[in-house]
Motif scaffolding. Sequence first.
Motif, PDB file in Angstrom:
ATOM      1  N   SER A   1       0.834  -1.203   0.000  1.00 34.56           N
ATOM      2  CA  SER A   1       0.000   0.000   0.000  1.00 34.56           C
ATOM      3  C   SER A   1       0.872   1.257   0.000  1.00 34.56           C
ATOM      4  CB  SER A   1      -0.909   0.017   1.227  1.00 34.56           C
ATOM      5  OG  SER A   1      -0.145   0.213   2.400  1.00 34.56           O
ATOM      6  N   ALA A   2       0.283   2.333  -0.470  1.00 32.59           N
ATOM      7  CA  ALA A   2       0.999   3.613  -0.495  1.00 32.59           C
ATOM      8  C   ALA A   2       1.406   4.025   0.917  1.00 32.59           C
ATOM      9  CB  ALA A   2       0.126   4.685  -1.145  1.00 32.59           C
ATOM     10  N   GLN A   3       0.548   3.744   1.897  1.00 28.02           N
ATOM     11  CA  GLN A   3       0.856   4.118   3.278  1.00 28.02           C
ATOM     12  C   GLN A   3       2.086   3.364   3.784  1.00 28.02           C
ATOM     13  OE1 GLN A   3      -2.212   3.046   2.310  1.00 28.02           O
ATOM     14  NE2 GLN A   3      -3.367   4.952   2.380  1.00 28.02           N
ATOM     15  N   ALA A   4       2.168   2.076   3.502  1.00 26.80           N
ATOM     16  CA  ALA A   4       3.320   1.282   3.941  1.00 26.80           C
ATOM     17  C   ALA A   4       4.597   1.741   3.239  1.00 26.80           C
ATOM     18  CB  ALA A   4       3.070  -0.199   3.667  1.00 26.80           C
ATOM     19  N   LEU A   5       4.487   2.046   1.957  1.00 27.06           N
ATOM     20  CA  LEU A   5       5.656   2.512   1.214  1.00 27.06           C
ATOM     21  C   LEU A   5       6.111   3.887   1.708  1.00 27.06           C
ATOM     22  CD1 LEU A   5       4.658   1.327  -2.372  1.00 27.06           C
ATOM     23  CD2 LEU A   5       6.358   0.302  -0.856  1.00 27.06           C
ATOM     24  N   LEU A   6       5.167   4.760   2.015  1.00 24.87           N
ATOM     25  CA  LEU A   6       5.516   6.081   2.552  1.00 24.87           C
ATOM     26  C   LEU A   6       6.175   5.968   3.920  1.00 24.87           C
ATOM     27  CD1 LEU A   6       2.402   8.176   1.466  1.00 24.87           C
ATOM     28  CD2 LEU A   6       4.773   8.538   0.722  1.00 24.87           C
ATOM     29  N   LYS A   7       5.683   5.065   4.737  1.00 24.32           N
ATOM     30  CA  LYS A   7       6.270   4.845   6.064  1.00 24.32           C
ATOM     31  C   LYS A   7       7.719   4.376   5.915  1.00 24.32           C
ATOM     32  CE  LYS A   7       5.783   1.981  10.166  1.00 24.32           C
ATOM     33  NZ  LYS A   7       5.120   0.799  10.717  1.00 24.32           N
ATOM     34  N   THR A   8       7.953   3.465   4.994  1.00 28.03           N
ATOM     35  CA  THR A   8       9.299   2.956   4.753  1.00 28.03           C
ATOM     36  C   THR A   8      10.191   4.064   4.204  1.00 28.03           C
ATOM     37  OG1 THR A   8       8.454   0.751   4.368  1.00 28.03           O
ATOM     38  CG2 THR A   8      10.616   1.236   3.449  1.00 28.03           C
ATOM     39  N   MET A   9       9.665   4.825   3.275  1.00 27.20           N
ATOM     40  CA  MET A   9      10.424   5.920   2.698  1.00 27.20           C
ATOM     41  C   MET A   9      10.843   6.913   3.773  1.00 27.20           C
ATOM     42  SD  MET A   9       9.327   8.567  -0.262  1.00 27.20           S
ATOM     43  CE  MET A   9       7.693   8.345   0.318  1.00 27.20           C
ATOM     44  N   ASN A  10       9.934   7.232   4.682  1.00 32.28           N
ATOM     45  CA  ASN A  10      10.260   8.157   5.768  1.00 32.28           C
ATOM     46  C   ASN A  10      11.340   7.584   6.685  1.00 32.28           C
ATOM     47  OD1 ASN A  10       8.454  10.110   4.873  1.00 32.28           O
ATOM     48  ND2 ASN A  10       6.765   9.275   6.073  1.00 32.28           N
ATOM     49  N   ALA A  11      11.297   6.278   6.926  1.00 31.76           N
ATOM     50  CA  ALA A  11      12.306   5.638   7.774  1.00 31.76           C
ATOM     51  C   ALA A  11      13.681   5.666   7.106  1.00 31.76           C
ATOM     52  CB  ALA A  11      11.895   4.204   8.085  1.00 31.76           C
ATOM     53  N   ILE A  12      13.729   5.408   5.807  1.00 33.74           N
ATOM     54  CA  ILE A  12      14.999   5.472   5.072  1.00 33.74           C
ATOM     55  C   ILE A  12      15.532   6.905   5.101  1.00 33.74           C
ATOM     56  CG2 ILE A  12      16.137   5.208   2.838  1.00 33.74           C
ATOM     57  CD1 ILE A  12      13.951   3.146   2.131  1.00 33.74           C
ATOM     58  N   LYS A  13      14.646   7.854   4.877  1.00 35.70           N
ATOM     59  CA  LYS A  13      15.047   9.273   4.870  1.00 35.70           C
ATOM     60  C   LYS A  13      15.613   9.667   6.232  1.00 35.70           C
ATOM     61  CE  LYS A  13      15.180  13.479   3.156  1.00 35.70           C
ATOM     62  NZ  LYS A  13      16.492  13.876   2.695  1.00 35.70           N
ATOM     63  N   GLN A  14      14.975   9.228   7.293  1.00 32.28           N
ATOM     64  CA  GLN A  14      15.448   9.548   8.645  1.00 32.28           C
ATOM     65  C   GLN A  14      16.823   8.940   8.890  1.00 32.28           C
ATOM     66  OE1 GLN A  14      13.780  11.547  10.994  1.00 32.28           O
ATOM     67  NE2 GLN A  14      15.800  11.475  11.892  1.00 32.28           N
ATOM     68  N   PHE A  15      17.009   7.676   8.487  1.00 34.92           N
ATOM     69  CA  PHE A  15      18.295   6.999   8.645  1.00 34.92           C
ATOM     70  C   PHE A  15      19.375   7.738   7.855  1.00 34.92           C
ATOM     71  CE2 PHE A  15      21.561   3.924   7.607  1.00 34.92           C
ATOM     72  CZ  PHE A  15      21.756   3.252   8.803  1.00 34.92           C
ATOM     73  N   THR A  16      19.062   8.094   6.623  1.00 34.03           N
ATOM     74  CA  THR A  16      20.016   8.787   5.755  1.00 34.03           C
ATOM     75  C   THR A  16      20.352  10.174   6.299  1.00 34.03           C
ATOM     76  OG1 THR A  16      19.067   7.607   3.870  1.00 34.03           O
ATOM     77  CG2 THR A  16      20.448   9.498   3.366  1.00 34.03           C
ATOM     78  N   ASP A  17      19.340  10.897   6.752  1.00 29.58           N
ATOM     79  CA  ASP A  17      19.571  12.226   7.334  1.00 29.58           C
ATOM     80  C   ASP A  17      20.464  12.130   8.568  1.00 29.58           C
ATOM     81  OD1 ASP A  17      17.956  13.308   5.366  1.00 29.58           O
ATOM     82  OD2 ASP A  17      16.244  13.673   6.697  1.00 29.58           O
ATOM     83  N   ASN A  18      20.181  11.158   9.428  1.00 29.88           N
ATOM     84  CA  ASN A  18      20.995  10.976  10.637  1.00 29.88           C
ATOM     85  C   ASN A  18      22.440  10.656  10.281  1.00 29.88           C
ATOM     86  OD1 ASN A  18      18.758  11.441  12.222  1.00 29.88           O
ATOM     87  ND2 ASN A  18      18.382   9.279  12.658  1.00 29.88           N
ATOM     88  N   LEU A  19      22.616   9.813   9.299  1.00 27.37           N
ATOM     89  CA  LEU A  19      23.949   9.424   8.850  1.00 27.37           C
ATOM     90  C   LEU A  19      24.707  10.637   8.314  1.00 27.37           C
ATOM     91  CD1 LEU A  19      25.527   6.756   8.574  1.00 27.37           C
ATOM     92  CD2 LEU A  19      24.669   6.615   6.256  1.00 27.37           C
ATOM     93  N   GLU A  20      24.062  11.403   7.479  1.00 28.57           N
ATOM     94  CA  GLU A  20      24.688  12.605   6.908  1.00 28.57           C
ATOM     95  C   GLU A  20      25.034  13.608   8.009  1.00 28.57           C
ATOM     96  OE1 GLU A  20      26.019  15.340   3.869  1.00 28.57           O
ATOM     97  OE2 GLU A  20      25.849  13.163   4.020  1.00 28.57           O
ATOM     98  N   GLU A  21      24.137  13.759   8.966  1.00 28.78           N
ATOM     99  CA  GLU A  21      24.373  14.692  10.054  1.00 28.78           C
ATOM    100  C   GLU A  21      25.548  14.247  10.930  1.00 28.78           C
ATOM    101  OE1 GLU A  21      21.950  16.001  14.002  1.00 28.78           O
ATOM    102  OE2 GLU A  21      20.828  16.024  12.124  1.00 28.78           O
ATOM    103  N   GLN A  22      25.597  12.960  11.256  1.00 27.34           N
ATOM    104  CA  GLN A  22      26.685  12.438  12.089  1.00 27.34           C
ATOM    105  C   GLN A  22      28.033  12.612  11.418  1.00 27.34           C
ATOM    106  OE1 GLN A  22      25.558   8.382  12.664  1.00 27.34           O
ATOM    107  NE2 GLN A  22      23.978   8.866  14.174  1.00 27.34           N
ATOM    108  N   HIS A  23      28.105  12.273  10.153  1.00 27.27           N
ATOM    109  CA  HIS A  23      29.387  12.366   9.460  1.00 27.27           C
ATOM    110  C   HIS A  23      29.711  13.797   9.051  1.00 27.27           C
ATOM    111  CE1 HIS A  23      30.660   8.155   9.111  1.00 27.27           C
ATOM    112  NE2 HIS A  23      29.375   7.903   9.237  1.00 27.27           N
ATOM    113  N   GLY A  24      28.708  14.629   8.944  1.00 25.63           N
ATOM    114  CA  GLY A  24      28.935  16.032   8.625  1.00 25.63           C
ATOM    115  C   GLY A  24      29.553  16.778   9.796  1.00 25.63           C
ATOM    116  N   GLU A  25      29.359  16.268  11.010  1.00 31.45           N
ATOM    117  CA  GLU A  25      29.909  16.913  12.208  1.00 31.45           C
ATOM    118  C   GLU A  25      31.413  16.758  12.292  1.00 31.45           C
ATOM    119  OE1 GLU A  25      27.790  15.216  15.469  1.00 31.45           O
ATOM    120  OE2 GLU A  25      25.927  16.228  14.965  1.00 31.45           O
ATOM    121  N   TRP A  26      31.960  15.750  11.599  1.00 32.82           N
ATOM    122  CA  TRP A  26      33.404  15.515  11.678  1.00 32.82           C
ATOM    123  C   TRP A  26      34.080  16.522  10.895  1.00 32.82           C
ATOM    124  CZ3 TRP A  26      33.607   9.512  10.832  1.00 32.82           C
ATOM    125  CH2 TRP A  26      32.876   8.895  11.838  1.00 32.82           C
TER     126      TRP A  26
END
Length: 168
Positions: free
Chosen positions: A143-168
């Motif tokens: 469903s679109a809802q399940a795919l959107l939920k997954t997309m948001n989780a990937i985006k959050q993981f990616t944002d966190n990763l970029e933020e953590q490594h951007g601090e170095w």
Amino acid sequence: MASQWYSLVSQKLFLARTLLEIPEQSSGNGNAVHTPVQKLQHEAVIQGSIELLLRARRLLLVMITRLYQKRSEEPSSLAELASVIGEQATEVGQLRALEQETGSWWNYLDQLETAQSRPPAARKTVNAENIIAVSAVAGPDRSAQALLKTMNAIKQFTDNLEEQHGEW
């Protein structure tokens, strides 16, 4: 540069979101898809979104290798990533945990990839003699809802990763 890969992952996620919003715009009134053309368009949207999410996941692996300054490597699986940057890397541990966790976005994408890579199961015809049991279609929620939920989780993981490594 890893930020270019971050942008590419973000782009794939944005395109998947854009695709998933198309049915909402065309149906407008919230009714289910009815005509054969609408059903076909809906299936194209779902499959296209899944492919974009799978591509974003692969690009995320490349992004991680770039964060570890492995410029020539482009892993396509978690096992390949682990062999490139090492099993002890924090990101490998995080992704391994997600891989094992039922219901995680990584696990869900594995299920979608398997389902999308196989032909649909043959359906039995229903008649008066075999209507005893009804089985639901097995497989992950597309469903679109399940795919959107997954997309948001990937985006959050990616944002966190970029933020953590951007601090170095």
